[in-house]
Design a protein around this motif. Sequence first.
Motif, short mmCIF file in Angstrom:
data_model
loop_
_atom_site.label_atom_id
_atom_site.label_comp_id
_atom_site.label_asym_id
_atom_site.label_seq_id
_atom_site.Cartn_x
_atom_site.Cartn_y
_atom_site.Cartn_z
N MET B 311 0.84 -1.21 0.00
CA MET B 311 0.00 0.00 0.00
C MET B 311 0.87 1.26 0.00
O MET B 311 0.43 2.33 -0.43
CB MET B 311 -0.92 -0.02 1.22
N CYS B 314 1.47 3.69 -3.01
CA CYS B 314 0.40 4.58 -3.50
C CYS B 314 0.90 5.99 -3.80
O CYS B 314 1.60 6.60 -3.00
CB CYS B 314 -0.71 4.65 -2.45
N MET B 343 -8.36 2.78 -1.78
CA MET B 343 -7.09 3.01 -1.10
C MET B 343 -7.32 3.35 0.37
O MET B 343 -6.53 2.96 1.24
CB MET B 343 -6.25 4.09 -1.81
N PRO B 375 -1.98 2.85 -10.94
CA PRO B 375 -0.76 3.05 -11.72
C PRO B 375 0.46 2.33 -11.15
O PRO B 375 1.43 2.13 -11.87
CB PRO B 375 -0.55 4.56 -11.69
N VAL B 376 0.40 1.95 -9.88
CA VAL B 376 1.54 1.22 -9.31
C VAL B 376 1.12 -0.19 -8.91
O VAL B 376 1.77 -0.85 -8.10
CB VAL B 376 2.15 1.97 -8.10
S1 SF4 Z 1 -5.14 3.92 -7.76
FE1 SF4 Z 1 -3.90 5.70 -7.16
S2 SF4 Z 1 -4.82 6.35 -5.19
FE2 SF4 Z 1 -5.56 4.29 -5.61
S3 SF4 Z 1 -4.10 2.94 -4.56
FE3 SF4 Z 1 -3.37 3.12 -6.66
S4 SF4 Z 1 -1.91 4.84 -6.58
FE4 SF4 Z 1 -3.14 4.94 -4.71
#
Ligand code: SF4
Lengths: 233, 475
Positions: B311, B314, B343, B375-376
């Motif tokens: 996590m 993020c 999240m 994105p990650v």
């Molecule tokens: S989508 Fe964006 S806000 Fe949600 S967990 Fe992934 S990086 Fe974090």
Amino acid sequence: MSKENILNAIRRGLKRGPLPDDQAMGLRARLAGHPRHLIPARSRVSRPEQIALFIRNIEKEFGSVARVADFAAIPDAVAAYLAARNLPTDFAIAPHPELADIPWDTRPLLQRRPGRAQPSDLVSLQHGYAAIAETGTLMLPAAPERPTTLNLLSDTFLVVLRASRVVGAYEEAWDLLRAESPTQPGGGFMPRNVMLVTGPSRSADIESTLELGAHGPRRLHVLLVDDDPAALG
Amino acid sequence: MLATSPAFKQNVKGALADASLQKALAFTRPSFAGKRTAAVAALPEFEQLRDVGRDIKNHVLANLDFYLETWSANVEKSGGIVHWCSTADDARAAVLAICQKAGAKTVTKGKSMISEELAINDHLEKHGIEPVETDLGEYILQLRKEPPSHIIAPAFHLNREDWEESFRASHTDLPEDRVFGERRDILTEARKKLREKFLAADVGITGANFLIAETGSSVIVTNEGNGDLTQTLPRVHIVLASIEKVIPTLEDACTFLRLLARSATGQDMSVYTTFSTGARRPADLDGPEEYHVVLIDNGRTGMIGTEFQEMLRCIRCAACMNHCPVYFTVGGHSYGWVYPGPMGSVLTPALIGVDKAGHLPNASTFCGKCESVCPVKIPLPKLMRHWREREFERHLAPQGMRSNLAIWAWFAKRPQLYRMATGLAARLLSWLGRGKGRVASLPFAAGWTAGRDLPTPEGETFFARYARAQREGKL
Ligand code: SF4
């Protein structure tokens, strides 16, 4: 105290002590080499196409571009832009030698005040350090001759940029800065502030609907000086 | 920020009954998702960049101590000061001390989610310092004394009439008969009011999207320019940043910049991406004379080495909530603390305790959309499932019986019954949605299904699936 607590808590979580020397060396080498990662292919095109991509992207983000043949053509281009929008002809201008060398006397009505911007300035003119075609982004590193407030306080933001300073990807712009930036107090190359600007200020906070000119400039206009023969398509 | 997460169920009830919230949610939902889709489609390398982003963050987390020390040393070399803070209390004290030393009366603030974690505004006010939110959305929320409902579009739940009403009530020095004909008028008034504040402020507080170890820089990404005015005009700039924001180099930042705006607002790049490094240089004509970074742990180190470490990758883009059917049904406030959506459902229990936020991981249909847009590549559904397992185990242990909502606890203590009840509900949903794969309306929850189609459960609860997987030797 807190520093040691935080570092120790991290190490406890990672189930190890401080990084062994050989591993730390590896990381230091990564920092020193600052390797590039995947760079999108979109900016890997010929020079004329790169410039066209840059202009397209600026316009997509609600900015505008005027191409001029040389620095001598800038006063006319500035005067025409301001007149077409009924904007005042006095403006704050970056105290950059390249801008000072422009033959401003050809347009005596244009009143320049070199220095930082004041809150009352409606128009400002900045010196563009470099730009990135990939997303139509200007790179504006702070320097005595490139005050940050010029990027922010006015309503109409003009930027003079040489076409030869338009690169494809962000990484190439950082390479320029790494190579050219004067050594800063403390030894690094990073100026106090580096702004990457893509279009005029905006907000969609009111009913998820885009409005330009939230806190920063409502208009962004780039005067692109065609100093790069390879870029003329 | 005081958490109302324990009252998640009541919050949801209120949200479902709130017609104007439901209208805003319905209006916004397609545009959030659509903009991201278009931006991603225009960059063929986007999927590969997600892998690169994930790998960089994993590399940083495995070496977080090294990168933080390197970053901190480089901040100090360039004339900045780092304040390491383990807890929210430490961070509040550090910010207050800097403000008091600067003799600050007014402090402007750029948008920062960690500042919501710290409830820094209340703390400053209590000590006679006026904090002013300058992001438009945050500004109106401050006038209305409301928390944000979204991490990048904090006030999208409000409509034009709400703005007008709050401006009339707060800007009493302006003529009463002024007209707000269009959104532009609201914007113009806010711009004018906030300009005065920018100029009057003694200290500017911003967050940080990234910290760059190589150069000791902090990076903010905004569209309005308020963050830049906040950090450029006052004499003192304070950056609030949590420890997981650090990344090694400017080249690493390039990858995240390619991911962030596309995932967040569907822009290729946000308008202002600004790298700040130390204080004003001797010959500079503008910029702050002092540059401080308040570096905050506030529970994050506790996630390292656990199943929740992922996590910490993020980058707060909000794509997960922008694509979440639960979020778009219940709105952000229902989650009851700083971070809503998927999240938030993973992060909130880790930061404020599963006893307070144990309901949030249940607020999922496990449709998997969040993970597919992250994105990650954070496996959000899996992490929510981990919390549910933990919560479940906690309630099975005799000592583990802590206070909780009565009905839920009653069921949770009776796993047979719990399974039966949730199993029944799942089968009912499955039956309602048979053949279509989606449930378009539920007789007993009209508000819930009006805003969205509920993906049909596969006729099996998590626990049944879990038991089957165990039998099949998959766990
Ligand atoms: S989508 Fe964006 S806000 Fe949600 S967990 Fe992934 S990086 Fe974090």
